[in-house]
Design an enzyme around this catalytic site. Sequence first.
Site, mmCIF file in Angstrom:
data_model
loop_
_atom_site.group_PDB
_atom_site.id
_atom_site.type_symbol
_atom_site.label_atom_id
_atom_site.label_comp_id
_atom_site.label_asym_id
_atom_site.label_seq_id
_atom_site.Cartn_x
_atom_site.Cartn_y
_atom_site.Cartn_z
ATOM 1 N N ASP A 323 0.844 -1.197 0.000
ATOM 2 C CA ASP A 323 0.000 0.000 0.000
ATOM 3 C C ASP A 323 0.882 1.250 0.000
ATOM 4 O O ASP A 323 0.590 2.233 0.690
ATOM 5 C CB ASP A 323 -0.982 -0.007 1.183
ATOM 6 N N HIS A 327 3.405 10.747 -0.048
ATOM 7 C CA HIS A 327 2.808 12.056 0.222
ATOM 8 C C HIS A 327 3.919 13.092 0.329
ATOM 9 O O HIS A 327 5.019 12.784 0.786
ATOM 10 C CB HIS A 327 2.008 12.042 1.530
HETATM 11 ZN ZN ZN Z 1 -7.065 1.523 0.885
HETATM 12 ZN ZN ZN Z 2 -4.137 1.948 -1.046
#
Ligand code: ZN
Ligand code: ZN
Length: 450
Positions: A323, A327
């Site tokens: 994931d 940022h």
């Molecule tokens: Zn997610």
């Molecule tokens: Zn994600």
Amino acid sequence: MTAPRNDLVRRPGEPADLVIRGARLLDPRSDLDAVRDLVVRGGQIAEFAEAGKAPKVPEAEVVEAEGLLALPAFVDPHVHLRTPGDEHEEDLETGTRAAAAGGYGAIVAMANTKPAVDSAAVLGSLRERAERDASIPVGFVANVTRGMAGEELTEMAELRDAGAVGFSDDGLPIASARVLRRALQYQLLAGGVIALHEEDPELSGQGVMHEGEVSAVLGLAGIPAVSESTAIARDCSLALYEGARVHVQHLSARASVEEITRAKQAGVQVTCEATPHHLTLTDEEVRSLDARFKMNPPLRTEDDRQALIDGLRDGTIDCVATDHAPHSLEEKEVPFEQAAMGVTGLETAFAALHTDLVIPGTIGLELLAERMTSGGEPFGIAPPTIAAGAAANVTLIDPELEWVVGEEGYESRSENSCFAGRTLTGRVLMTVAGGQVAFRQRSFAMGVAG
Ligand SMILES: [Zn+2]
Ligand SMILES: [Zn+2]
């Protein structure tokens, strides 16, 4: 029958010619665990020879790999490349380089971009950019709903034909059961798995971390574990009812592991993933109020973490996903409540899991290798294997090398790593992805043509 699909895209390059000398070759799928010389010719694994006995291959680079570990290159089913729209945080070039630096030979990119990947036109231009910029093969998912608004379905069949490896509105849940049910019906026609970010937005509310003791002490709004587990229960029921296939993303809680266990026992076609941060960290980290520990789903309790480890071990959890969510500093260097959710993960996944789970003996290296290479399967991407005749997908690792995360910077354009400053043990030195050398650690000396 149609011709075999080739949904993964990458830029053209030189096929590798290598002799990797004396590494421990480990491939749990082919029961391979031996010290050998690995010969790669024209991007394919040509043979394994007894260590020190590899034939001279003219023009091949010789890599002295004694003491090193060669695993099948990893596959990440869940990466945010922030392209199109947020190239100041990541693009296809930096994102695939970060992946290769982490030992990944293929990745699946999420579709919550700006614009979102909800049309064949956006998908097509993204694939063209990957053909120019991606140093490893990338599969793209397309959105389930238009504009990720959770209402109208995209043209799923057309998107499949245009090369989507699956569908996801990740970043957001599909809140309406009616909409998801329709999507599952279309998926049966279009093919491709539907990958689900599971969360009940009404239960999550304005939560910024796990709801529990720590959130109570800090006075922060919490996201309860049931926000995830009840959504999983609903969506697995829908998948069973429609006979469709779903992939549950980033499991974070014991209750979620229990829902997946029940669903698998009931015959639901469901796979799922867990991230290195959920497998190694807990909400105790949030006491620092450091926004590097803010992500969705949030870090949960030690009991949840143990359930994830058990799930990884017994196969309830099929694969590891990073994931990877880059940022900018401006989005992270603000008070915890206001900071963006998400952490990077490609460059640290193996090292973090190796350091925190394999070295202490919690899980075996073979198991980690298996779960880090199986992430493409839900999306129809076969796991790489170290076998004669296969395309060379190999990651070469120094299992004893200690390094400080972030000390030499990152390959990713963003630096919001939750492991920044940690000393990890085990480092990827070189990655061969789809037959091409995609990454080489700067400090790793090159051999000479033989
Ligand atoms: Zn997610
Ligand atoms: Zn994600």
